[in-house]
Design an enzyme around this catalytic site. Sequence first.
Site, short mmCIF file in Angstrom:
data_model
loop_
_atom_site.label_atom_id
_atom_site.label_comp_id
_atom_site.label_asym_id
_atom_site.label_seq_id
_atom_site.Cartn_x
_atom_site.Cartn_y
_atom_site.Cartn_z
N GLY A 91 57.48 17.89 29.80
CA GLY A 91 56.86 18.71 30.83
C GLY A 91 56.94 20.18 30.46
N ARG A 119 52.47 13.32 35.58
CA ARG A 119 53.19 14.43 36.22
C ARG A 119 52.22 15.49 36.75
NH1 ARG A 119 58.35 15.73 32.60
NH2 ARG A 119 58.85 17.05 34.39
N SER A 164 60.21 26.29 40.48
CA SER A 164 60.02 25.60 39.20
C SER A 164 59.95 26.61 38.07
CB SER A 164 58.73 24.77 39.24
OG SER A 164 58.29 24.50 37.92
N ASP A 312 68.34 18.70 37.12
CA ASP A 312 68.37 17.64 36.10
C ASP A 312 69.71 16.90 36.07
OD1 ASP A 312 65.82 18.42 35.43
OD2 ASP A 312 66.48 19.72 33.79
N LYS A 339 59.65 13.95 38.08
CA LYS A 339 60.20 14.20 36.75
C LYS A 339 59.71 13.08 35.82
CE LYS A 339 62.44 17.90 37.99
NZ LYS A 339 61.98 19.21 37.53
O1 SPQ Z 1 60.52 19.20 30.12
P1 SPQ Z 1 60.71 18.18 31.18
O2 SPQ Z 1 60.15 16.86 30.74
O3 SPQ Z 1 60.16 18.60 32.51
O4 SPQ Z 1 62.29 17.97 31.34
C1 SPQ Z 1 63.22 18.06 32.44
C2 SPQ Z 1 64.47 17.21 31.99
O5 SPQ Z 1 65.08 16.48 32.76
O6 SPQ Z 1 64.83 17.37 30.82
C3 SPQ Z 1 62.68 17.56 33.78
F1 SPQ Z 1 62.30 16.35 33.79
O7 SPQ Z 1 63.73 19.39 32.61
C4 SPQ Z 1 63.00 20.50 33.15
C5 SPQ Z 1 63.62 20.92 34.47
O8 SPQ Z 1 63.65 19.90 35.40
C6 SPQ Z 1 63.07 21.61 32.16
C7 SPQ Z 1 62.73 22.95 32.72
C8 SPQ Z 1 62.45 24.09 31.81
O9 SPQ Z 1 62.87 24.05 30.63
O10 SPQ Z 1 61.83 25.06 32.27
C9 SPQ Z 1 62.70 23.18 34.08
C10 SPQ Z 1 62.90 22.13 35.08
O11 SPQ Z 1 61.64 21.70 35.58
P2 SPQ Z 1 60.89 22.49 36.76
O12 SPQ Z 1 59.68 21.65 37.07
O13 SPQ Z 1 61.85 22.54 37.89
O14 SPQ Z 1 60.51 23.80 36.26
#
Ligand code: SPQ
Length: 425
Positions: A91, A119, A164, A312, A339
């Site tokens: 993501g 997602r 986020s 996380d 997620k």
């Molecule tokens: O990258 P991805 O797949 O979204 O990974 C996750 C994880 O658990 O490793 C979430 F599934 O982490 C995100 C985290 O939840 C990583 C992140 C970042 O590096 O900016 C921010 C968070 O997501 P969000 O949507 O709250 O910004």
Amino acid sequence: MKFSSSSPLRGCLNVPGDKSISHRSVMFGALAKGTTEISNFLKGADCLSTISCFRSMGVDIQETDQTILVRGKGLHGLRRPDHVLDCGNSGTTTRLISGILAGQDFDVTLTGDESIQKRPMKRIIEPLSLMGAHILSVRGNDCAPLSISGSHLHGISYSTPVASAQVKSAILLAGLYADGETRVTEPARSRNHTELMLASFGADVKTEGTTAIIRPAKELFSQSIQVPGDISSAAFFMAAALLVPGSEVLLKNVGINPTRDGVLRVFRQMGGEIETVSQTSRAGEPAADLLVRSSRLHGTEIGGDIIPTLIDELPVIAAAACFADGVTVIRDAAELKVKESNRIQAMAENLTAMGADVTETEDGMIIRGGKPLHGAVIDSRNDHRIAMTFAVAALASQGEVSIPQWDCVNISYPAFLDDLRSLMG
Ligand code: SPQ
């Protein structure tokens, strides 16, 4: 993969580099002038997806055993890839790269695996479109694949409905290319690695309360980055050491940025003995050695502004809560549903299969701790954090816990098993 109850965990561990910071170091290095040298980079599948996307856009990235060298192309030096960009399971790659691509002078399509294609991307499509970006969901379902045609961008003042870091970062990165100031206000503060690192690369970025503000940039300048250990990976071994009687584990160089350290605060609040042994700074981020001893935990309430700082880690916190005395309530965490999997459902179903007393709610869980957990077959839903959480739960349970979809741990922690074995002696 199969796990069962463990003898005490003892020893010292260098957890792998922080995933969020590793992604950003490659992205910003690619946009900078000069060569960025990154040490302790996380060579997990997600960060390798980021490397592969930037290589496809003409950036020379060399990997050695110890470091990653990114020969930056400058803010306007990326070239149009000759194929669809594959963000894999990540993501962070998908959303942050979209902010960068919005300001280029070429068209591109990006996508990812089955999970990424489910997602929500409306959260970035909306603000980037307000900035003048041409970005659309190819199937019209507000998910990837996304088609992005680089265009002239304007600064905006935007309030995000959810806290986020990925949404905030996508907007700030587009803001580098805008013709005026860009402001992003969040309901609560999410992780601020983008703001800290962009500032070190020379961008004009600042924070006022829950608002991040960026001015357009002419150039970014390469950096030498030592990535701190990932607190999200360390959390599995914090929980394991707290839960397995007689354990004492030293976790070294763990990033403890206050926008990421909610897990420490919650475990301590639950009665967990976690001592900060020494504190340093890595890549402009606070880091520390953490000494964790097995502890008798009690239930707690987790909600409000702390949620983005431990989002996380909530799966492993929920597992630990099953071994605590009393009730733990997790609320305001509906983001867990979008997620890599629906993590509320994944936790509630799998913990229940192990004999725990867990009720799923709209935005979290209620966990009545103290019931002994037994073996079960776990459906990890190919979500790395769910798989590792149940490996940890098994260490303090009776019977065998089997996790058939185990390989997903390579997303964020390829050396998880080696590290676990090293602590089991
Ligand atoms: O990258 P991805 O797949 O979204 O990974 C996750 C994880 O658990 O490793 C979430 F599934 O982490 C995100 C985290 O939840 C990583 C992140 C970042 O590096 O900016 C921010 C968070 O997501 P969000 O949507 O709250 O910004």
